[in-house]
Scaffold this active site. Sequence first.
Site, PDB file in Angstrom:
ATOM      1  N   SER A   1     -42.180 -24.173  26.526  1.00 27.64           N
ATOM      2  CA  SER A   1     -43.282 -23.511  25.844  1.00 27.64           C
ATOM      3  C   SER A   1     -44.494 -23.514  26.760  1.00 27.64           C
ATOM      4  O   SER A   1     -45.061 -24.573  27.059  1.00 27.64           O
ATOM      5  CB  SER A   1     -43.616 -24.243  24.535  1.00 27.64           C
ATOM      6  OG  SER A   1     -44.918 -23.858  24.127  1.00 27.64           O
TER       7      SER A   1
ATOM      8  N   GLY B   1     -50.953 -21.431  13.608  1.00 30.47           N
ATOM      9  CA  GLY B   1     -51.604 -22.011  12.430  1.00 30.47           C
ATOM     10  C   GLY B   1     -52.634 -21.094  11.797  1.00 30.47           C
ATOM     11  O   GLY B   1     -53.453 -21.534  11.005  1.00 30.47           O
TER      12      GLY B   1
ATOM     13  N   GLY C   1     -51.816 -18.460   9.980  1.00 36.11           N
ATOM     14  CA  GLY C   1     -51.206 -17.756   8.849  1.00 36.11           C
ATOM     15  C   GLY C   1     -50.612 -16.419   9.256  1.00 36.11           C
ATOM     16  O   GLY C   1     -50.400 -15.543   8.432  1.00 36.11           O
TER      17      GLY C   1
ATOM     18  N   SER D   1     -47.701 -16.288  10.846  1.00 34.39           N
ATOM     19  CA  SER D   1     -46.271 -16.566  10.958  1.00 34.39           C
ATOM     20  C   SER D   1     -45.787 -16.677  12.388  1.00 34.39           C
ATOM     21  O   SER D   1     -44.769 -16.079  12.763  1.00 34.39           O
ATOM     22  CB  SER D   1     -45.456 -15.508  10.228  1.00 34.39           C
ATOM     23  OG  SER D   1     -45.573 -15.739   8.884  1.00 34.39           O
TER      24      SER D   1
ATOM     25  N   GLU E   1     -36.068 -22.945   8.798  1.00 28.93           N
ATOM     26  CA  GLU E   1     -37.364 -23.422   8.286  1.00 28.93           C
ATOM     27  C   GLU E   1     -37.132 -24.425   7.144  1.00 28.93           C
ATOM     28  O   GLU E   1     -37.781 -25.469   7.074  1.00 28.93           O
ATOM     29  CB  GLU E   1     -38.165 -22.215   7.790  1.00 28.93           C
ATOM     30  CG  GLU E   1     -39.582 -22.495   7.430  1.00 28.93           C
ATOM     31  CD  GLU E   1     -40.569 -22.168   8.555  1.00 28.93           C
ATOM     32  OE1 GLU E   1     -41.627 -22.779   8.569  1.00 28.93           O
ATOM     33  OE2 GLU E   1     -40.273 -21.319   9.411  1.00 28.93           O
TER      34      GLU E   1
ATOM     35  N   ASP F   1     -41.635 -13.666   5.863  1.00 29.99           N
ATOM     36  CA  ASP F   1     -42.126 -13.699   7.246  1.00 29.99           C
ATOM     37  C   ASP F   1     -41.030 -13.306   8.235  1.00 29.99           C
ATOM     38  O   ASP F   1     -41.250 -12.503   9.142  1.00 29.99           O
ATOM     39  CB  ASP F   1     -42.630 -15.104   7.596  1.00 29.99           C
ATOM     40  CG  ASP F   1     -43.708 -15.578   6.640  1.00 29.99           C
ATOM     41  OD1 ASP F   1     -44.237 -14.746   5.888  1.00 29.99           O
ATOM     42  OD2 ASP F   1     -44.001 -16.785   6.649  1.00 29.99           O
TER      43      ASP F   1
ATOM     44  N   TYR G   1     -47.358 -26.256  -0.552  1.00 24.50           N
ATOM     45  CA  TYR G   1     -46.508 -25.063  -0.649  1.00 24.50           C
ATOM     46  C   TYR G   1     -45.265 -25.386  -1.486  1.00 24.50           C
ATOM     47  O   TYR G   1     -44.934 -24.684  -2.438  1.00 24.50           O
ATOM     48  CB  TYR G   1     -46.113 -24.611   0.756  1.00 24.50           C
ATOM     49  CG  TYR G   1     -45.309 -23.327   0.777  1.00 24.50           C
ATOM     50  CD1 TYR G   1     -45.942 -22.108   0.965  1.00 24.50           C
ATOM     51  CD2 TYR G   1     -43.929 -23.342   0.596  1.00 24.50           C
ATOM     52  CE1 TYR G   1     -45.220 -20.925   0.976  1.00 24.50           C
ATOM     53  CE2 TYR G   1     -43.194 -22.175   0.599  1.00 24.50           C
ATOM     54  CZ  TYR G   1     -43.842 -20.965   0.804  1.00 24.50           C
ATOM     55  OH  TYR G   1     -43.110 -19.801   0.796  1.00 24.50           O
TER      56      TYR G   1
END
Length: 383
Positions: free
Chosen positions: A65, A118, A120, A122, A156, A168, A218
């Site tokens: 990454s 972070g 939102g 996705s 997920e 998403d 959530y």
Amino acid sequence: MPMNSLEFEPGDFKPEIEIASPGRINLIGEHTDYNKGFVFPAAIDKKIIFGIRKNGSPSLCRVYSADFERLLEFDLGEVKQSSLEWENFILGVIFEIQNLDRQLKGFDCVIKSSLPIGAGLSSSAAMECGLAFGLNELFDLKLSRLEMALLSQRAEHNFVGTQCGIMDQYASLMGLAGQALLLDCESVTHMYIPVDLAPYELILLNTKVSHSLATGEYNLRRADCFEGVEIIRSKAGYQVRSLRDVSEDQLVECRDLLPTRIYGRCNYVIQENKRVIEAAEALREKNLEEFGKLLYASHEGLQNEYEVSCDELDFLVDFSRDKPYVLGSRMMGGGFGGCTLNLVHEERVDQYVSEVSAAYKNRFDIEIDAIPVSPARGTHIIQ
Ligand code: GLA
């Protein structure tokens, strides 16, 4: 720069294929997906890029990454959960592909993102879907886009721990330029609807907060909704499988059976499903005023009945309310931070961004990010 025994050097990496995997916006329809309702998302032009190639090893995999400057190495025979969230997006996808009896071999992959993490948008789904798509190409796994969306959702659930809906991953894989997806999360099928908002534009305002309770809260919202369905079924005797099956009248009849909190959650979901259908109709008729009103109404429900907003999001939506050049504004995504979605007249965007930024800075001492977005192509190979 991390190195290892096989001398993987991410800086000089020459991929066999490159994949672009976009984030998503959601025009309206929040927390309706796991209740088998309707959502109205679109893939966007902010994305994660994957460079990927086979490395000749039967089972050693390396994923670098560039954003986290970290190398993840693992063996295909020993895929286990990690303590790092981004690694679980990767490992979860590998696990779910193997669960479908598809054969993988060693590969190397470098990931770079232009998606804020972070916020939102996705980035997690973009990560999962991009990897699934890249491996599908590289190893000819013969997975359909729908299968890739579903396996990414399971990743997920099983590796990351968020019991998310399908929105998403579906939007990231199925998006088309200029179109939003009116997605029915019961049949898991969609219709494309052109997004013609001129002379208005979609502007995201990133609160730059991400309250850490997000995953736990959530899952609690989801549990509240399921509890509501269970009460409506067992105590009122209605044959309902999800909130999608519950009518407004039935919910009103069950009011005394449901705890106030659960009633609010269920009412929000039932109203939001209606709003999605109305919003798609308003967009088709190019009735942007009506479309904007539905965005505000969605926010009110999320704030007061579903209780997934926060001060920063409410502040931004309230700021827009009396501005005639902002037709609609609402929090977007799971909540507790991330972005608001705003429908702003193209001639007033600069003014709006500068005024709202100053007000937000004054109130929270945070520099806001304004991000113009438009519907773009879903996960694809970069030629
Ligand atoms: C997150 C989840 C989605 C959806 C939204 C809320 O983005 O991943 O499945 O539930 O929250 O609408």
